[in-house]
Structures are given as structure tokens and as C-alpha cells.
Design a protein around this motif. Sequence first.
Motif, PDB file in Angstrom:
ATOM      1  N   LEU A  10      31.749 -56.524 -67.609  1.00  0.00           N
ATOM      2  CA  LEU A  10      32.393 -57.831 -67.443  1.00  0.00           C
ATOM      3  C   LEU A  10      32.572 -57.996 -65.939  1.00  0.00           C
ATOM      4  CD1 LEU A  10      34.136 -60.290 -68.447  1.00  0.00           C
ATOM      5  CD2 LEU A  10      36.082 -58.728 -68.523  1.00  0.00           C
ATOM      6  N   HIS A  11      32.367 -59.220 -65.438  1.00  0.00           N
ATOM      7  CA  HIS A  11      32.597 -59.489 -64.012  1.00  0.00           C
ATOM      8  C   HIS A  11      33.630 -60.596 -63.869  1.00  0.00           C
ATOM      9  CE1 HIS A  11      28.466 -57.774 -62.559  1.00  0.00           C
ATOM     10  NE2 HIS A  11      29.243 -56.873 -63.121  1.00  0.00           N
ATOM     11  N   TYR A  12      34.585 -60.366 -62.988  1.00  0.00           N
ATOM     12  CA  TYR A  12      35.581 -61.416 -62.723  1.00  0.00           C
ATOM     13  C   TYR A  12      36.052 -61.327 -61.274  1.00  0.00           C
ATOM     14  CZ  TYR A  12      39.816 -64.216 -62.756  1.00  0.00           C
ATOM     15  OH  TYR A  12      40.770 -65.154 -62.451  1.00  0.00           O
ATOM     16  N   TYR A  13      35.815 -62.375 -60.518  1.00  0.00           N
ATOM     17  CA  TYR A  13      36.266 -62.448 -59.125  1.00  0.00           C
ATOM     18  C   TYR A  13      37.435 -63.430 -59.006  1.00  0.00           C
ATOM     19  CZ  TYR A  13      32.230 -59.779 -57.528  1.00  0.00           C
ATOM     20  OH  TYR A  13      31.325 -58.776 -57.304  1.00  0.00           O
ATOM     21  N   THR A  14      38.315 -63.146 -58.054  1.00  0.00           N
ATOM     22  CA  THR A  14      39.484 -63.997 -57.810  1.00  0.00           C
ATOM     23  C   THR A  14      39.281 -64.743 -56.498  1.00  0.00           C
ATOM     24  OG1 THR A  14      40.887 -62.352 -58.874  1.00  0.00           O
ATOM     25  CG2 THR A  14      41.998 -63.970 -57.486  1.00  0.00           C
ATOM     26  N   ALA A  28      29.110 -50.041 -54.368  1.00  0.00           N
ATOM     27  CA  ALA A  28      28.457 -50.132 -53.055  1.00  0.00           C
ATOM     28  C   ALA A  28      27.064 -50.710 -53.242  1.00  0.00           C
ATOM     29  CB  ALA A  28      28.365 -48.750 -52.414  1.00  0.00           C
ATOM     30  N   GLU A  29      26.851 -51.882 -52.678  1.00  0.00           N
ATOM     31  CA  GLU A  29      25.568 -52.564 -52.837  1.00  0.00           C
ATOM     32  C   GLU A  29      24.845 -52.613 -51.497  1.00  0.00           C
ATOM     33  OE1 GLU A  29      25.984 -56.432 -54.636  1.00  0.00           O
ATOM     34  OE2 GLU A  29      23.810 -56.668 -54.846  1.00  0.00           O
ATOM     35  N   HIS A  30      23.541 -52.769 -51.554  1.00  0.00           N
ATOM     36  CA  HIS A  30      22.778 -53.048 -50.323  1.00  0.00           C
ATOM     37  C   HIS A  30      23.042 -54.510 -49.983  1.00  0.00           C
ATOM     38  CE1 HIS A  30      20.023 -49.426 -50.105  1.00  0.00           C
ATOM     39  NE2 HIS A  30      20.806 -49.206 -51.154  1.00  0.00           N
ATOM     40  N   LEU A  31      24.132 -54.729 -49.312  1.00  0.00           N
ATOM     41  CA  LEU A  31      24.628 -56.086 -49.053  1.00  0.00           C
ATOM     42  C   LEU A  31      25.363 -56.037 -47.718  1.00  0.00           C
ATOM     43  CD1 LEU A  31      26.896 -58.120 -51.573  1.00  0.00           C
ATOM     44  CD2 LEU A  31      26.549 -58.623 -49.172  1.00  0.00           C
ATOM     45  N   GLY A  32      24.936 -56.842 -46.769  1.00  0.00           N
ATOM     46  CA  GLY A  32      25.631 -56.899 -45.485  1.00  0.00           C
ATOM     47  C   GLY A  32      25.774 -55.518 -44.884  1.00  0.00           C
ATOM     48  N   ILE A  42      35.828 -51.938 -58.115  1.00  0.00           N
ATOM     49  CA  ILE A  42      36.161 -53.039 -57.212  1.00  0.00           C
ATOM     50  C   ILE A  42      34.945 -53.347 -56.342  1.00  0.00           C
ATOM     51  CG2 ILE A  42      37.154 -51.580 -55.379  1.00  0.00           C
ATOM     52  CD1 ILE A  42      39.311 -53.897 -55.106  1.00  0.00           C
ATOM     53  N   ALA A  43      34.782 -54.658 -56.048  1.00  0.00           N
ATOM     54  CA  ALA A  43      33.666 -55.089 -55.215  1.00  0.00           C
ATOM     55  C   ALA A  43      34.234 -55.500 -53.851  1.00  0.00           C
ATOM     56  CB  ALA A  43      32.952 -56.277 -55.875  1.00  0.00           C
ATOM     57  N   GLN A  44      33.764 -54.815 -52.836  1.00  0.00           N
ATOM     58  CA  GLN A  44      32.981 -53.596 -52.755  1.00  0.00           C
ATOM     59  C   GLN A  44      33.665 -52.658 -51.768  1.00  0.00           C
ATOM     60  OE1 GLN A  44      28.787 -54.313 -52.142  1.00  0.00           O
ATOM     61  NE2 GLN A  44      28.690 -55.899 -53.691  1.00  0.00           N
ATOM     62  N   THR A  45      33.241 -51.430 -51.684  1.00  0.00           N
ATOM     63  CA  THR A  45      34.051 -50.394 -51.045  1.00  0.00           C
ATOM     64  C   THR A  45      34.229 -50.571 -49.529  1.00  0.00           C
ATOM     65  OG1 THR A  45      33.015 -48.993 -52.689  1.00  0.00           O
ATOM     66  CG2 THR A  45      34.384 -47.884 -51.078  1.00  0.00           C
ATOM     67  N   THR A  96      38.784 -59.947 -54.850  1.00  0.00           N
ATOM     68  CA  THR A  96      38.849 -61.262 -54.221  1.00  0.00           C
ATOM     69  C   THR A  96      37.513 -61.599 -53.565  1.00  0.00           C
ATOM     70  OG1 THR A  96      39.721 -60.236 -52.225  1.00  0.00           O
ATOM     71  CG2 THR A  96      41.326 -61.184 -53.756  1.00  0.00           C
ATOM     72  N   TRP A  97      37.244 -62.884 -53.519  1.00  0.00           N
ATOM     73  CA  TRP A  97      36.016 -63.381 -52.866  1.00  0.00           C
ATOM     74  C   TRP A  97      36.423 -64.591 -52.037  1.00  0.00           C
ATOM     75  CZ3 TRP A  97      30.715 -62.870 -55.654  1.00  0.00           C
ATOM     76  CH2 TRP A  97      29.672 -63.231 -54.790  1.00  0.00           C
ATOM     77  N   TRP A  98      36.457 -64.423 -50.716  1.00  0.00           N
ATOM     78  CA  TRP A  98      36.860 -65.487 -49.796  1.00  0.00           C
ATOM     79  C   TRP A  98      35.655 -65.981 -49.014  1.00  0.00           C
ATOM     80  CZ3 TRP A  98      41.164 -66.123 -51.979  1.00  0.00           C
ATOM     81  CH2 TRP A  98      42.071 -65.098 -52.212  1.00  0.00           C
ATOM     82  N   HIS A 153      18.678 -61.686 -51.964  1.00  0.00           N
ATOM     83  CA  HIS A 153      20.003 -62.203 -52.330  1.00  0.00           C
ATOM     84  C   HIS A 153      20.958 -62.217 -51.153  1.00  0.00           C
ATOM     85  CE1 HIS A 153      19.295 -62.561 -56.555  1.00  0.00           C
ATOM     86  NE2 HIS A 153      18.761 -61.356 -56.573  1.00  0.00           N
ATOM     87  N   TRP A 154      20.852 -61.210 -50.306  1.00  0.00           N
ATOM     88  CA  TRP A 154      21.908 -60.988 -49.322  1.00  0.00           C
ATOM     89  C   TRP A 154      21.380 -61.086 -47.907  1.00  0.00           C
ATOM     90  CZ3 TRP A 154      25.489 -62.282 -52.184  1.00  0.00           C
ATOM     91  CH2 TRP A 154      25.597 -61.836 -53.488  1.00  0.00           C
ATOM     92  N   GLY A 155      21.328 -62.318 -47.420  1.00  0.00           N
ATOM     93  CA  GLY A 155      20.996 -62.558 -46.020  1.00  0.00           C
ATOM     94  C   GLY A 155      19.508 -62.637 -45.763  1.00  0.00           C
TER      95      GLY A 155
HETATM   96  O1  AHR Z   1      29.401 -58.310 -55.396  1.00  0.00           O
HETATM   97  C1  AHR Z   1      28.566 -59.326 -54.937  1.00  0.00           C
HETATM   98  C2  AHR Z   1      27.697 -59.921 -56.031  1.00  0.00           C
HETATM   99  O2  AHR Z   1      28.482 -60.575 -56.966  1.00  0.00           O
HETATM  100  C3  AHR Z   1      26.909 -58.942 -56.865  1.00  0.00           C
HETATM  101  O3  AHR Z   1      25.713 -58.564 -56.274  1.00  0.00           O
HETATM  102  C4  AHR Z   1      26.637 -59.720 -58.101  1.00  0.00           C
HETATM  103  O4  AHR Z   1      26.476 -58.893 -59.233  1.00  0.00           O
HETATM  104  C5  AHR Z   1      27.815 -60.649 -58.201  1.00  0.00           C
HETATM  105  O5  AHR Z   1      27.432 -61.948 -58.443  1.00  0.00           O
END
Ligand code: AHR
Length: 507
Positions: A247-251, A26-30, A353-356, A309-311, A97-99
Amino acid sequence: MSDPRVVIDLDLPGATISRHLYGHFAEHLGRCIYGGFFVGEDSEIPNEGGIRLDVVDALRELGIPNLRWPGGCFADEYHWRDGVGPRAERPRMVNSHWGDVVEDNSFGTHEFLHLCELLGADPYVNGNVGSGTVREMSDWIEYLTRADDSPMAALRRANGRDEPWRVPFFGIGNEAWGCGGNMRAEAYADLARQYATYVRDHGDNRVYRIAAGANVDDYAWTDALMRALGCVSCGDGDVGPFQAMSLHYYTMSGEWQAKGSATDFTSEEWYRTLSRAFRIEELLTRHSTVMDRYDPARRVGLVLDEWGTWWDVEPGTNPGFLYQQNTMRDALVASVHFDAFHRHADRLVMANIAQTVNVLQAMLLTDPDTGALVKTPTFHVFAMNRGHHDARHLDAHVVGAETMTADGRELPLLSASASTTGNTALVSLSNLDEAADRSVVLDLRGRAVAGFEARILTGATTAAHNTPDAPDAVAPVAHAGVRAHERGLVVELPAHAYVTVELTLGA
Ligand code: AHR
């Protein structure tokens, strides 16, 4: 062509699948924190201390084991002292970073730890290396976990919390190769050693320190961190200043600049996405191999603390808020990842998982106007897999499954994994074929099967998803398509479906 088989030796349990492989972020994002988890005490939405109780209840259904916070990229510009003390007096900051929005710090350390208590989840606090100081990080862990009258413990008490919290997981920065400071691997590795040194164990709180690891296939980064740890398997003592690396990996089905729509995709994009999800197997194998060179006893942990996933964002929403819908495709991306996680349970100690809520591959979506809460197809995969938490992995050999070439890789159209608790076993099966139904034989060896129960998750189309108007368009139901077979069981798998079969084991 005969039916594919999944061969499982029920009497040969392997590594324990940590429940922490089912962790969250859970990030301070959106609208993840604000509007997602936290609505403030004056909200009409039922809350405790501003925390949404419907969100808490839903995540408790999943047995949420841990929650990573406050970022992500946000972690490396977050200064924790801005988020403690009376809310009205907390300084504001820009969330660059976010908005590029102004953050009022109304959700801070106490609110996060309260949330973890409500969830029954272990906190995973991510510290700031990119723009923070060693002292700041050292003070934070003292504030969180020290019981006596030390300066930080006294400050915590003055802010209304007497008892220290238990904080088992602490991140030493995030994506140091990018938003966390644009560092070179060796430079960060030295900083990781230095910062981690001052993340002390106070009282009986034992911290598992996680260095900011590689992006995707950057094996040189993993190598540099392992080298920085030195000889980790030579003795029985501590492995080094940090105990794990991430490790970070997005689909995505497209590329970084055009990632593809969450709900409007072609057949080619469907298979490309699932092929890219399968890539996690190769990434875990190869990062583990690098780690094995230094640490054959596997004492250093690998933590996939961002995946999913990142769409492209939903049309009409803020591009910096990363709000996306979630379909059967996302559900199968999740199930394929979990199958790989189970196979790597001897090295992979945690995954998040990113993010909840409301960001990227979320479990839960909340309507910004009405506040209505929707469970996504991904939520249901997590729920159906709950029986794997802390169970022992069972090898599930897939034999005779059809494959195709997608994104330059061989993609099996069937994915499977299994685990056992001793008296029961849970088998997970994903049919990745967008259109064809399949029968799968479960070739069960080593133990008698005294009973079984199956559940299925699928949708009318591959893009089926849930909305406030149709919250159960994709929801699990009992699956009648399982019957006895000379080798064990045969399971009907409709196209683009996820099935779990729980077995009651005899002798
Ligand atoms: O999850 C969104 C962002 O993706 C994170 O803030 C960052 O660590 C990654 O690039």
C-alpha cells in the motif's frame, strides 16, 4: 476542563510490533543512492567500497531493520544484469522517472547487498514486472540466493561473491497501477501470480513475496489481489504465490501539482497536514477489512512500503530529485503514523518510509558541496521509538483530548501508543497543537511502575529544522516534565512536541 488521559492496561499485551514497521526505502532517485549512500571509493568522505560510513553509523543507531531497493518507479525500468560485473563495463541507462539523468549502474546488486551487511538490515529487493521478464526476475533471485554451481550462482562467483546472500523480502513490481505499467488490477493480479511463482526459494532462503498493492484508498485493487490469491485461510499450507501486498500513502498539505513548502507553512497547512497523516488509520483499517473478508486469520501481510511527507522541492534544486527539508511537522507526521502502525500490528507486517537519505521524508540529509551529514527531526522520532521494535502492543486509549476539524476530518490534538517488552513499557505521546502546552495523565493499570525516564523532541517553532550550521536545532533531550499522579503519571507536553516515556515495570 480536566487534563486528557491516556489509559493503558500494562498487563494486557497484544500483537507484536514487528521491527520491520520501522523499515526504509532507497531508490535510484536524486541524491539518495549517489551522494547519499554511495560516494565511490575515491571519495574523501570515509567509505567502505564507496558506501558512506557516517550514513551507515547513523542508520545503525536506528536499528534499521530492512532496506527496500532499487525503487519505486525505478524498479520497473531496472535490469539487474546491468548492475553487476566490473563497474567500468556496466552499461548506462536513462533514469526516465527521476530527472531524466543517465545512470551509470555503479551501484548495483553487490553494492546494495554490501550496504545491507554493513547496516545489519534485511534486504528487500524490488523486482521489475513493468519492463522486465519472468526469466529476469527468476535469474535474479537465483543469483542472489543460490549456493551451488547453478548458472546464476556461478555468475555471482565470477563477479566476486562466493556465498549467497539471504534475501527475505522480494517485491513483485511497484505501483503497477501507474509507473509500473499502467495496468488494470485484474491484469496485474494475474501477472503477480505468474512472476511470484518463479521467485523460487533456493536452499534455505525463504522469500516473502510482496505484490504491488493499492494507492491510497483504492480498495478495489486490494480486493482484486486478495481474490487472485483465492482461498488463503482454508488450510495450513502456503497462502498462495505471494504472501503480502503493499500500500502506498503520501502526506502533503496541498495537492499533487502544488504540494506545499516543507518549511514555509501556515497554521491551516499545519493542521491539514496532520489531519492527512491521521488518515493512515482509516486506510489501514479499511484495507485490512477488505483483506479480512478473504483472510480472517490474517495470514496475508499488508506492507506500507512507501509512506511519508511529499513537499515541493527545495528552491533551486532539481525538480526530479525530490529533495526537501524536514521540520517538527514531519516529525509529528511520523509519530502519528507509528501510533497507527502499532494499532494495526496484527495485519501490517512492514512499512518503509520514503526515503532514507536526501529524498522526500528523509532521515538524513547530506550537503552536496561539503558532504556534511544532518540528522532530521524524523530521524529522531525513529530513534526515540526504537524500544517499540518487536515489543508487544498495549492499547492506549486517549480520553478527553481536544479535537478540531481539519481537512474535513476530526483531528485529535493528542496522539498516543504504547508497547511492552515484559519488564518495561514505552509510551509515545504527540502534542499536535501548534501553540498550546498540555498536561496528559497516564492512567496506568494492571502493573506497578517502579521507575520512569522521558525524552522530548521539539523546536523553537513548528518549522524548526536542522542544517549543517545548526545540526541540533531539533534534537531529543531528557524531559523533566513527568511526575507521579494518583492514577500513574502526569506528563507535561509542550506545544508541537513529541515525548517518549519509558517505564520500568514492577509486579
Ligand atoms: O518515492 C518516490 C516515488 O513515489 C516512487 O518511486 C514511486 O513508487 C512513488 O510514486
